[in-house]
Structures are given as C-alpha cells and as structure tokens.
Design an enzyme around this catalytic site. Structure first.
Site, mmCIF file in Angstrom:
data_model
loop_
_atom_site.group_PDB
_atom_site.id
_atom_site.type_symbol
_atom_site.label_atom_id
_atom_site.label_comp_id
_atom_site.label_asym_id
_atom_site.label_seq_id
_atom_site.Cartn_x
_atom_site.Cartn_y
_atom_site.Cartn_z
ATOM 1 N N SER A 189 0.833 -1.192 0.000
ATOM 2 C CA SER A 189 0.000 0.000 0.000
ATOM 3 C C SER A 189 0.875 1.252 0.000
ATOM 4 O O SER A 189 1.668 1.443 -0.915
ATOM 5 C CB SER A 189 -0.959 -0.055 1.203
ATOM 6 N N ASP A 197 -8.694 -5.570 -5.625
ATOM 7 C CA ASP A 197 -8.436 -4.313 -4.910
ATOM 8 C C ASP A 197 -9.265 -3.204 -5.549
ATOM 9 O O ASP A 197 -9.222 -2.996 -6.766
ATOM 10 C CB ASP A 197 -6.949 -3.980 -4.989
ATOM 11 N N HIS A 206 -8.026 -5.088 -1.071
ATOM 12 C CA HIS A 206 -6.772 -4.444 -0.691
ATOM 13 C C HIS A 206 -6.083 -5.176 0.465
ATOM 14 O O HIS A 206 -4.848 -5.205 0.538
ATOM 15 C CB HIS A 206 -7.027 -2.984 -0.293
#
Length: 334
Positions: free
Chosen positions: A126, A280, A309
């Site tokens: 991320s 995601d 995610h």
C-alpha cells in the site's frame, strides 16, 4: 509491539518547502547487521509491527540471511506526527510531508546511522509500496530489487476521490474543530471507519459472507469489531497527515523529472516485482500493469482471492502464501 528505536534527524528540509523541526524517524531492525539489507517501510495507519508477518527465520524475509530495516511513516504516531510534534507544528499545523521526504529521512537512517550502502530489496504494501517506488527512482544505484504489494507508482484520480471521501467523513464531525480538538472526534473516526469498510475489502468478500467465517454474526458486528476497532485508537490529525502524503504520491515529482512519471519509471534500475490484488478497489491491477510497461525490468503477478486491498497484509492465508512465495522468487534472482 516490537521495540523500536528513534533516529534523530534534526531539522528536516521538506520537498514542498519549509522544515520539519526536530524530525524523528522511528524504526525497527531484524536480523544481524552486515548481512544483505532489506528495507520494508510501513503502510497507512500501520507500524513496523504490521510488517512482521513477512519477517523472521523461514519466512520470505529470512532473518537468518537478511538484515531487515522497517522505518515508520511520518504521521503514524511513532515517527514525527501531528500528535507528537510540539507547537507550532502540532495538530493540523503539521507540515505537508511527501513520499520523497519520507525516503530522504530513510536514506539518512540507512546510510548515516546503519552504514548500509546497498539494498538487496526495497518492498512495501500500500503506502509502503509508494515509498519503495520512490526509493527505486530516487536512489537507483542502491536498490537491487523492488517489490510493490497492493500499491502503485502514483496515486490515481480514482484513488484520490476515495481519499476525499475518507477526509470528508472524518472532518465533518464538529468535534474535529479544524484539528484543534480537545478530545478525538469519535463520530468522525466512526464514520471514517465505516466508509473504509466498503473499500478495503471486495464486493465478493461480502457477497460470500466471509465475515461470518471469521466469527462475526452480522455485518454490523464485523464493521464495529474490525473496522471501527482498527481506527478507534488513531489520532485524527495523524490519519489526515498520512492521507495527504498518500494523495500526493507520484514518483514523477522526484526532482529532475518535472512531473513525468513515465520518465521516472524508465530510470529505475532495480528488478521489479509488482503484486496487485485481483479485487483491490483502489489500487487495482491495472495501475501496476501500467507501471510495468514503463519499468525496464518488471513482472506483474496478481494476488488471487477476494480479500481486496487487505490481500497484501497477511490476513488471508492464501494471499499471504502467494506473496511469500513471490518474494522468495524475487530474492533468488541475480
């Protein structure tokens, strides 16, 4: 939480102007100094502890072979943040810190303090992936391998819209008071958490009622027991500071590239492995497929499953095994 150390940076000049006075970078190390070094920055609303699922003997980041360094993102409450910086740069007055600023501080940690001049791998998930990209662009001579897990080289317009929704939910609470709250804006944090619950996991995750297999009888139980609980302990200004960094991430803004993200990616010398999650919702595989077309040495492997995610954080055993195996393959390359 695993013990961490503090590297005192002094007054840190920032990419967008101004200074972060008395800047402090929190970090943890794993393994023995002198072995091949790996840098593993943290993600949004996470600390070095959240990285530990990949670190240790027998894991992909094997501490019997590697020296792993995990620096904490500015704004995460351990490194310099709105919540721990004294006036006049406290709270909502905390300076605007970019990915490049984070990497500049990490570079000093790695080279000046830890004596490392070569990194076998820089990886992150991320927002950590954004920092890994920034390392590969800003210090191509140091980075041998790059791994981006559920991230991207720049924050897409759609991703920015998602972040604007989170910001609006958090700051709409009157208790936020422009950032000068006496107590945390609990209603705002609760709204923030509930917005995030619809983005962090995929439609299929909810359609297949995976929350029930995790022990939550209802969606309400899951939202309150996981999402609200996750963000309840965070400082609102810290979350907003990290969001600003995330929203403005773009390796094309690295000095010398004048906003040209394609040129920045083309300058990378590292062998890159890009690991987006199949479902995601805000770092979709298309982002990394685009980046791979402009990196000289890149491979994309899409993480399977329906965890969206969160597939990049070790929560789903199938996704965790996929990421672990992919990183082992990358580290085995010459």
């Amino acid at each position: 939480m695993t013990d961490h150390e503090i590297f005192e940076l002094g007054d840190l000049a920032l990419q967008r102007g101004g200074t972060l006075p008395g800047a402090r970078l929190a970090y943890a190390t794993y393994g023995v100094p002198g072995r091949a070094a790996i840098l593993f920055p943290t993600w949004f609303a996470g600390t070095h502890e959240a990285n530990e699922w990949l670190i240790g003997p027998g894991r992909a980041l094997d501490t019997d072979r590697y020296f792993v360094i995990a620096p904490n993102l500015f704004g995460n409450g351990l490194s310099s943040s709105p919540s721990n910086t004294p006036p006049p740069f406290d709270r909502a007055r905390f300076p605007q810190v970019t990915m490049a600023d984070n990497v500049a501080a990490q570079y000093r940690l790695v080279t000046e303090h830890l004596g490392v001049d070569r990194l076998a791998l820089v990886l992150g998930a991320s927002m950590g992936a954004g920092q890994a990209y920034q390392w590969a662009v800003g210090h191509p001579e140091m980075v041998e391998r790059l791994a981006s897990i559920t991230g991207s080289s720049h924050t897409s317009p759609h991703n920015q819209v998602f972040l604007e929704g989170l910001r609006a939910a958090l700051t709409a609470d009157s208790a936020y008071a422009g950032g000068d709250y006496a107590e945390q804006p609990r209603a705002g944090l609760r709204a923030f958490s509930r917005v995030y619950a619809g983005w962090g996991l995929s439609q299929a995750f909810y359609w297949e009622r995976v929350h029930e297999r995790l022990g939550f009888a209802t969606l309400e139980d899951f939202i309150t027991g996981v999402w609200e609980a996750n963000f309840a302990g965070w400082d609102a200004n810290d979350l907003l500071a990290m969001m600003w960094t995330w929203q403005h991430a773009d390796v094309g803004r690295t000095p010398g590239f004048d906003g040209d993200t394609v040129a920045a990616l083309a300058s990378v010398k590292a062998r890159a492995l890009l690991l987006p999650s199949r479902k995601d919702l805000y770092f979709p595989p298309e982002d990394e497929e685009w980046s791979a077309r402009h990196l000289p040495h890149a491979e994309v492997r899409v993480i399977p499953g329906i965890w969206g995610h969160l597939a990049g954080g070790g929560a789903d055993p199938e996704a965790a095994a996929f990421v672990d195996a992919a990183l082992r393959d990358l580290l085995a390359t010459g």
